[in-house]
Design a protein around this motif. Structure first.
Motif, PDB file in Angstrom:
ATOM      1  N   GLN A 137      57.356  89.428  66.942  1.00 10.28           N
ATOM      2  CA  GLN A 137      58.468  90.376  66.970  1.00 10.28           C
ATOM      3  C   GLN A 137      59.447  90.077  65.839  1.00 10.28           C
ATOM      4  O   GLN A 137      59.957  91.002  65.194  1.00 10.28           O
ATOM      5  CB  GLN A 137      59.183  90.330  68.319  1.00 10.28           C
ATOM      6  N   ALA A 138      59.701  88.802  65.574  1.00 11.76           N
ATOM      7  CA  ALA A 138      60.606  88.422  64.485  1.00 11.76           C
ATOM      8  C   ALA A 138      60.000  88.796  63.133  1.00 11.76           C
ATOM      9  O   ALA A 138      60.711  89.285  62.244  1.00 11.76           O
ATOM     10  CB  ALA A 138      60.924  86.935  64.550  1.00 11.76           C
ATOM     11  N   LEU A 139      58.697  88.593  62.965  1.00 11.60           N
ATOM     12  CA  LEU A 139      58.045  88.987  61.711  1.00 11.60           C
ATOM     13  C   LEU A 139      58.115  90.502  61.537  1.00 11.60           C
ATOM     14  O   LEU A 139      58.363  91.003  60.427  1.00 11.60           O
ATOM     15  CB  LEU A 139      56.593  88.505  61.684  1.00 11.60           C
ATOM     16  N   THR A 140      57.895  91.238  62.620  1.00  5.85           N
ATOM     17  CA  THR A 140      58.006  92.696  62.566  1.00  5.85           C
ATOM     18  C   THR A 140      59.415  93.094  62.132  1.00  5.85           C
ATOM     19  O   THR A 140      59.588  94.000  61.302  1.00  5.85           O
ATOM     20  CB  THR A 140      57.672  93.305  63.948  1.00  5.85           C
ATOM     21  N   ASP A 141      60.405  92.419  62.667  1.00  7.34           N
ATOM     22  CA  ASP A 141      61.789  92.687  62.303  1.00  7.34           C
ATOM     23  C   ASP A 141      62.020  92.454  60.806  1.00  7.34           C
ATOM     24  O   ASP A 141      62.674  93.261  60.139  1.00  7.34           O
ATOM     25  CB  ASP A 141      62.724  91.813  63.146  1.00  7.34           C
ATOM     26  N   LEU A 142      61.476  91.365  60.262  1.00  9.20           N
ATOM     27  CA  LEU A 142      61.638  91.084  58.829  1.00  9.20           C
ATOM     28  C   LEU A 142      61.035  92.206  57.984  1.00  9.20           C
ATOM     29  O   LEU A 142      61.635  92.643  56.995  1.00  9.20           O
ATOM     30  CB  LEU A 142      60.973  89.754  58.467  1.00  9.20           C
ATOM     31  N   VAL A 143      59.840  92.658  58.373  1.00 14.75           N
ATOM     32  CA  VAL A 143      59.167  93.724  57.626  1.00 14.75           C
ATOM     33  C   VAL A 143      60.010  94.997  57.674  1.00 14.75           C
ATOM     34  O   VAL A 143      60.203  95.668  56.652  1.00 14.75           O
ATOM     35  CB  VAL A 143      57.751  93.975  58.188  1.00 14.75           C
ATOM     36  N   GLN A 162      50.509  86.587  79.537  1.00 14.19           N
ATOM     37  CA  GLN A 162      51.914  86.506  79.158  1.00 14.19           C
ATOM     38  C   GLN A 162      52.305  87.818  78.480  1.00 14.19           C
ATOM     39  O   GLN A 162      51.445  88.567  78.012  1.00 14.19           O
ATOM     40  CB  GLN A 162      52.151  85.287  78.265  1.00 14.19           C
ATOM     41  N   PRO A 163      53.589  88.136  78.396  1.00 12.29           N
ATOM     42  CA  PRO A 163      54.011  89.501  78.046  1.00 12.29           C
ATOM     43  C   PRO A 163      54.016  89.873  76.567  1.00 12.29           C
ATOM     44  O   PRO A 163      54.268  91.030  76.230  1.00 12.29           O
ATOM     45  CB  PRO A 163      55.435  89.569  78.608  1.00 12.29           C
ATOM     46  N   ARG A 169      52.712  95.994  71.670  1.00 12.96           N
ATOM     47  CA  ARG A 169      52.036  97.292  71.751  1.00 12.96           C
ATOM     48  C   ARG A 169      53.006  98.388  72.169  1.00 12.96           C
ATOM     49  O   ARG A 169      52.958  99.502  71.649  1.00 12.96           O
ATOM     50  CB  ARG A 169      50.844  97.180  72.701  1.00 12.96           C
ATOM     51  N   THR A 170      53.905  98.078  73.096  1.00 15.83           N
ATOM     52  CA  THR A 170      54.922  99.044  73.522  1.00 15.83           C
ATOM     53  C   THR A 170      55.846  99.394  72.361  1.00 15.83           C
ATOM     54  O   THR A 170      56.314 100.533  72.243  1.00 15.83           O
ATOM     55  CB  THR A 170      55.736  98.483  74.713  1.00 15.83           C
ATOM     56  N   ASP A 171      56.068  98.444  71.464  1.00 20.37           N
ATOM     57  CA  ASP A 171      56.912  98.663  70.292  1.00 20.37           C
ATOM     58  C   ASP A 171      56.155  99.400  69.182  1.00 20.37           C
ATOM     59  O   ASP A 171      56.692  99.614  68.104  1.00 20.37           O
ATOM     60  CB  ASP A 171      57.437  97.309  69.786  1.00 20.37           C
ATOM     61  N   GLY A 172      54.908  99.764  69.436  1.00 22.35           N
ATOM     62  CA  GLY A 172      54.142 100.536  68.459  1.00 22.35           C
ATOM     63  C   GLY A 172      53.345  99.716  67.469  1.00 22.35           C
ATOM     64  O   GLY A 172      52.817 100.265  66.495  1.00 22.35           O
ATOM     65  N   VAL A 173      53.224  98.411  67.689  1.00 21.53           N
ATOM     66  CA  VAL A 173      52.467  97.553  66.785  1.00 21.53           C
ATOM     67  C   VAL A 173      51.004  97.512  67.243  1.00 21.53           C
ATOM     68  O   VAL A 173      50.730  97.247  68.422  1.00 21.53           O
ATOM     69  CB  VAL A 173      53.049  96.122  66.735  1.00 21.53           C
ATOM     70  N   ARG A 174      50.116  97.777  66.343  1.00 20.25           N
ATOM     71  CA  ARG A 174      48.683  97.635  66.636  1.00 20.25           C
ATOM     72  C   ARG A 174      48.352  96.143  66.653  1.00 20.25           C
ATOM     73  O   ARG A 174      48.541  95.444  65.660  1.00 20.25           O
ATOM     74  CB  ARG A 174      47.851  98.333  65.567  1.00 20.25           C
TER      75      ARG A 174
END
Length: 194
Positions: A137-143, A162-163, A169-174
């Motif tokens: 999630q943090a890497l996605t945020d950086l991008v 674990q969640p 996936r809910t955040d739209g990341v494949r």
């Protein structure tokens, strides 16, 4: 990836109240380079058809995976988020925060120099484990801060109980995981989803 599941069954050790899977004999301490190259090829197969301009990971365990996957993607550049801002990181940086699953859930910042992530780039995230998802999630945020696009997240081992995977996936990341664990314990070992 059946070969990965076999390695986990043969060499993996469940520890820490059934929360930690140690695969340090081939993945994230002592590394089987030829096997990591196979993992890189499998990520390429799974993300076939995706434009990948850059691979992003986080230090330390993701670096070898990303570097050995890069040739399969045409030797795209590999960037890793640093966990400490040192004198080597000059100028502007993107910053996000991770809550580490393996380090007593203590939050820490990660950094990437703005000169290494650019608007419009297609970025593939790679990492060794996915548990609660904080690192990815943090890497996605950086991008996203860079104005670039996450084309997906490749994970060697996902703890599906674990969640993290569901959150991404809910955040739209494949998310493409090479081995998904349904459950694990010291007594019964690892049970895979597939």
């Amino acid at each position: 990836m059946e070969a990965l599941k076999q390695r986990i069954r043969a060499e993996g050790k469940v520890r820490g109240n059934n929360e930690v899977l140690k695969v340090d004999s081939f993945l994230n301490h002592k590394m089987d380079v030829a096997f990591l190259q196979e993992i890189g090829q499998e990520f390429r197969r799974r993300f076939a058809g995706c434009q990948v301009d850059r691979i992003l990971t986080i230090e330390a365990s993701g670096i070898a995976i990303a570097c050995l996957a890069a040739p399969a993607f045409g030797n795209v550049p590999v960037v890793f988020a640093k966990k400490n801002r040192t004198k080597n990181i000059a100028g502007d940086v993107y910053i996000s925060q991770v809550e580490s699953f393996t380090q007593d859930r203590r939050p820490y910042n990660i950094f990437v120099s703005k000169e290494f992530l650019h608007p419009g780039e297609k970025v593939l995230l790679l990492d060794d484990f996915l548990a609660n998802g904080s690192a990815l999630q943090a890497l996605t945020d950086l991008v996203r801060q860079a104005g670039a696009e996450v084309v997906g997240a490749g994970v060697v081992i996902e703890k599906a109980f674990q969640p993290g995977g569901q959150r991404l996936r809910t955040d739209g990341v494949r998310v493409e995981s090479l081995a998904r664990i349904q459950s694990m314990s010291e007594e019964t070992g690892v049970v895979f989803c597939d």
